[in-house]
Every structure is written in structure tokens, then in C-alpha cells.
Scaffold this active site. Sequence first.
Site, short mmCIF file in Angstrom:
data_model
loop_
_atom_site.label_atom_id
_atom_site.label_comp_id
_atom_site.label_asym_id
_atom_site.label_seq_id
_atom_site.Cartn_x
_atom_site.Cartn_y
_atom_site.Cartn_z
CG HIS A 1 10.81 -30.92 -27.22
ND1 HIS A 1 11.16 -32.21 -27.55
CD2 HIS A 1 11.79 -30.13 -27.72
CE1 HIS A 1 12.33 -32.19 -28.19
NE2 HIS A 1 12.72 -30.94 -28.30
CG ASN B 1 2.64 -1.21 3.20
OD1 ASN B 1 2.17 -2.26 2.80
ND2 ASN B 1 3.78 -0.70 2.73
N GLY B 2 1.22 -3.66 5.39
CA GLY B 2 1.86 -4.85 5.93
C GLY B 2 0.81 -5.90 6.27
CD GLU C 1 11.09 -7.19 -18.95
OE1 GLU C 1 10.91 -8.12 -18.14
OE2 GLU C 1 10.63 -6.05 -18.76
CB CYS D 1 -0.87 0.00 1.24
SG CYS D 1 -1.74 -1.55 1.42
NE ARG E 1 4.31 2.04 -1.44
CZ ARG E 1 5.58 1.72 -1.22
NH1 ARG E 1 6.52 2.35 -1.90
NH2 ARG E 1 5.91 0.82 -0.35
CD GLU F 1 4.22 -5.73 -16.40
OE1 GLU F 1 3.98 -5.66 -15.20
OE2 GLU F 1 5.36 -5.52 -16.86
CD1 TRP G 1 -2.40 -4.29 -5.81
CD2 TRP G 1 -1.80 -5.84 -4.31
NE1 TRP G 1 -2.24 -5.48 -6.48
CE2 TRP G 1 -1.87 -6.45 -5.59
CE3 TRP G 1 -1.45 -6.63 -3.22
CZ2 TRP G 1 -1.59 -7.79 -5.80
CZ3 TRP G 1 -1.17 -7.98 -3.43
CH2 TRP G 1 -1.23 -8.54 -4.71
CE LYS H 1 7.48 -4.89 -18.73
NZ LYS H 1 8.45 -4.77 -17.71
CE LYS I 1 7.74 0.85 -10.76
NZ LYS I 1 7.97 0.29 -12.09
O1 M6R Z 1 11.12 -3.23 -7.37
P1 M6R Z 1 11.62 -4.52 -7.95
O2 M6R Z 1 12.50 -4.30 -9.13
O3 M6R Z 1 12.24 -5.42 -6.93
O4 M6R Z 1 10.31 -5.25 -8.47
C1 M6R Z 1 10.38 -6.55 -8.96
C2 M6R Z 1 9.20 -6.85 -9.82
O5 M6R Z 1 8.02 -6.75 -9.07
C3 M6R Z 1 9.11 -5.89 -11.01
O6 M6R Z 1 10.27 -5.95 -11.76
C4 M6R Z 1 7.90 -6.25 -11.90
O7 M6R Z 1 8.04 -7.51 -12.45
C5 M6R Z 1 7.78 -5.19 -12.98
N1 M6R Z 1 7.21 -4.00 -12.46
C6 M6R Z 1 6.99 -5.67 -14.14
O8 M6R Z 1 7.04 -4.75 -15.17
#
Ligand code: M6R
Length: 623
Positions: free
Chosen positions: A519, A110-111, A496, A12, A37, A503, A86, A500, A618
Site C-alpha cells: 500500500h 535539571n528541569g 523494537e 540532565c 542522562r 537509535e 542534555w 534499536k 536515557k
Molecule cells: O525509562 P523509560 O522506560 O520510561 O524510557 C522510555 C523510553 O525513553 C526508552 O524506552 C527508550 O525508547 C529506550 N531507551 C530506547 O532504547
Amino acid sequence: MAFFGYIGVFMCGIIGFSGKLDAKKVILDGLTTLEYRGYDSCGVCLVDTDHKFSIVKSTGKVVDLLPKVDEIITKETHVGIGHTRWATHGGVITENAHPHHAGLVNLIHNGIIENYLSLREQYKLDNALEGGTDTEIVANILNLIYKKNKNEPLSSIKKLTDIIKGTFAFLIMFEDRPDEVYAIKHVSPLVCAKSNDGSFIASDITALMPYTKEFSVIEEGTIVCADKDSLKAYDLKTLKEISLKTETITWSVDTAKKDGYNHFMLKEIHEQCTALENTIKPRIIDFNIDLSNDGIEDNAYEFFKKIEKIHIVACGTALHAGKVGASVFQDVLNIPVDDYIASEYRYSNTLTNDKTLVIVLSQSGETIDTLASLEKAKSKGAKVISIVNVKGSTIARNSDYVLYTHAGPEIAVASTKAYTVQVATIYLLLTKIASVRSAIDRSYEKSVCENLYASIENIKTALQKENEIKDIVKYISSSHDAFYIGRGLDYVFSLEGALKLKEISYIHTEAYAAGELKHGTIALIEDGTPVIAVCTQSDIATKFLSNVKEVKARNAYVILIITDGIKYEKDLADIVIKIDKVDDKFSVFPVAVITQLIAYYTAYTKGLDIDKPRNLAKSVTVE
Ligand code: M6R
């Protein structure tokens, strides 16, 4: 009590303010900034000039909360707290939004409080609860403690922390202390700052950037009290006042604005040349890699000489950046360089020991699994170097060494510029290690430096493909599934690219090592299935292009991303996107830009909320 199932409130954004400014504006602006967040629900508690406390909260985004706050709170406010949430499980309902109120206590969190059930029983709270959050239980218990403790805030907070188990960052307002906001944290991050305008507390510095560049990280075991004139810290054990260590953030407030772009993600894609330059320039002197400003010199070199293996640990996009580093440098270093998903690493027997170097990567520096892996590695005697974007974050502070990436704030949930600079930084670090171990000669190091500089231009050229990509994505955006395929390093880039795309566009996208298709996976290829084929590794290109033929023969719609100069048959692909000829190890940069633009424009065509994709946040601060 309405029971909706107990809910952990995990990743959060929280903000508190006491001072001269309009608290309503400070809190709501802060929540808008922190919304990346979490954005399931949000709420505020504000105190007006008559010392009346009002809570306004609802499901949905901050923009929808604004008119409700304006309608309910009409008087001036100078003190308040706010929360954007969140949730993992249970309903996203107003009752579960924060702040939570009990007697004299208003509280945001938050937690997750792990012993909430036994506490609920112990304090007989069944009839006192309206929603289903662990946080509401905490608010009620704190209210009871506060009463019993003759309304003494510090000792009440201390008593609360003695009985709760779990992770938390709490902001608390007591109704008989209308000017003050209290904060306490365990694991979940908090920062605070004091300016001429007042005192601020927030989950991260992005929310404080409009007001000040000086901030303090709130350490474990510290209670902070913010009021309009002061920002005081107290040791949780002794309750004696202690001092806060101030740090300066170099990010400019403008970097956290959209600057005319429709979305932060597009802006951040375009910022990659600058981010890359800012990250590599201070670390390359006369085409030599110099990490001495990061503290990596003689002591670190001694360790580099004796390491027997390297573990690279991260999550999501950061993990993909780590995988690129591992794939390129295992051969060069000639020792095992293995990459691990942090949530697996922390619970596996990874044979980490005092001859292991563990490199963790994290944009936020707060990802809980990455942090736990770091702690595990240290407990096994390994040394940890972190590659982190957010200054003063927990992962940065807890590492033996930290290499900051200089991407500036990354606001869009989908990581773009952070990835590019993570790759560049791990290249610099692993080249330096190779050099210290005499695994490479001077010319190799020089060529890494030259290629990194050249990558700034290669990113620029890739960005010029933007209009071309806008047209291409029309086809992908109407599909349910898509595939990325590649071999060798191109497979790693595909991971990657697929992350992208899925998501932010919600199109089911998987990345496959092209040699594996036969396979099993090739059974999924139907007429018109989009397959994005990445072909930049010259040594394996011929074999890869045969795999592309195989999917084309099954009527896939092939989008080929290929390095200029690699030969291919004209009818192999429906669309071809060429990148400039670059050293194979450095095609990661233009390919990243192309795949980010494909994802962005696909989601854009679908009219989706690109910066805040559904179900995501995030900063993932619990496991
Ligand atoms: O803050 P971080 O780099 O540790 O976050 C890790 C992942 O949550 C982050 O890279 C996530 O996969 C990306 N935001 C996706 O685009």
C-alpha cells in the site's frame, strides 16, 4: 549580554557532595555515571580547603572536562556540585553549561523554568546574563533574594520556589557557606544519602552506589541540606526539620561497570538471562503466579474482576514491551487491551474511567509523559499498576501498585535487558488478571510459567549467534536505509528491532506490517535495500513469507529471522538466522536478543558511540 536563545535544560544528571572524600573525584565519577542522562555539556563547582569556589565547565563529555578541572583546581576539595546536560533547543555552548554563578550563588538545574521571560523582565536582569539559559536567570534571582534575606538559605530557597513556575531539581552552593550543598525539587527527581564519608545528593542512585546502599528519595516540598557531618531535610512550607525515609538498593556496584565488555549495551544484552530469572523467580511458586509480595492480592483481585478495559501506556522501548503484552493477552482476556504512546495518552480523550486498569511501563520510572499519563489515569478513577526498574522512582511511588523488574542498572541509552523483563512482567501480570477473572484455566497459567523459565535458555541459545551476527551486519552497516517487516506479533517485535537499529547505528530503519507494504512502502525497496524479516508466528507464516517474496522480487537484501521448523524456500533470503522452536508467544525473547545484537554490531562496525548515541538521553524527564 550575549543572547543565544533561552534553553530548557531537561534531562540532565546532577550530583552534589560534602564530606571527607576527594570531592573532585566524587563529582567527576558521579557525572561519568550519570552521563547517560545527557552529554551535551558538563561542569563542576568545587570548593577547595581555602574556601575558594571554582567553576569549570565546557561542551562535550566528562572525559574531556577532567584535564581542565585538574589544571584549574589543584588544591584539595571536599565539597562540590556537578552537572551533565542534555539540551533541547539553542546552542550547545560553554556559556549555557552548568553550574551558573551569580554573586554568592552557584547553582545547577535539571528541569525547565517556564516563566523565565517575565522573571528576567521583572528582575531587570538583561545586563547580568552571559548565556541564554533559564537557569542563569534563577541563579541571579536567588542571589538577589539571598542578599535581601540577610543570607538565610532556607527562607531564600522558599521565596525562590514561590515565584518560579516549571519543573526543577536544583543543587545550590552559597559562597558564604562553603561546607553546604542545598537541594530542592519539583517533579525532576533527586535522591540523597549519608555515609561515614559524607553526604551525597544526585539525580539517581546509580551515582551513589559506590558509596552506600541506603538512600532517600527527596520528596516534593522538601529542602535538603548536605554537609560533611549531616544530611538534613526541611519542610518547604514551615522550614521545620523533618526526617528522611531511608530505602535500600539491592543493586551491586559491579553491575554498573562494564566488566570487560566494550560497551554497557553488549554487557546488558548478555545479562538478560540473569535479569529474566531474577524477575520471574520470586513471582512463580510451583508454576503458579504469585504477586502477593508486590501487594497484588485480594484488594487488587476485586478490582481485576470488575475492569472493563486495560490501557497500557509507555514510551519507546517500554511501549514496545507493552504492545507485546497487549497483542498476546487481548484474546486471552477478552476485553479491550489497548496500548498508547504516553505523550498522546496524556492529551487525548481515552475514555479512562473507574473500570479501567492502566498499566504503565518505565525502566527509569521518571519519564515525564508516562508519569503525566499515570496522574491523568488516577484522576479519572482508574487504578494504575506500574512496571518499573528503578526502585523508589516517581512512577513507582505514584502508582497504586508497582511490579519492579529486576534488571539491575541499565546504563546504555539503548534499552535491552529492561525490555526483556518488562515483557516477562507484563506476561505474569496479565496472566494473573486472566486467572482471577477465570478467563484461563490452570494449565494455561502453568504453561506461561514453564515458557518463561524456558525463555531463559532460549535467550542463552540466541546469544550464541553473536559471531554469526557480527558477519551479517557488514552489509547493513554500509546502507542508508533498512526495513524490519513482520506480521502479527512479529510486526510488534519489528518495531523494537527497528528502534534499536536506528537509535544506535543512525541508519534510517522503519518497521512495517508486511501486509501493508503493497500500500505504499514497497516503492522504497531498491536493489540491495536490507529488509530484516521476522517470521516466528506459525499461524501467519505462509502469508508473511509471500510478502517476503515480494520484496525479494524487488531485489531487497533479505535477512530472515525464522523459527526452526517453519518451512521457507531456500532462495527467499540472503541470510537466515534461525531461532529455536518455541511457543509463538515466547519468541519475543530470542528475537529481542538477535535484533539487539544486529543493532549493536552494526553500530560497532560503524565505530559509533554505542552507549551514548547522538541527541539522546536515557531518562526523558520533560515532555
Ligand atoms: O525509562 P523509560 O522506560 O520510561 O524510557 C522510555 C523510553 O525513553 C526508552 O524506552 C527508550 O525508547 C529506550 N531507551 C530506547 O532504547
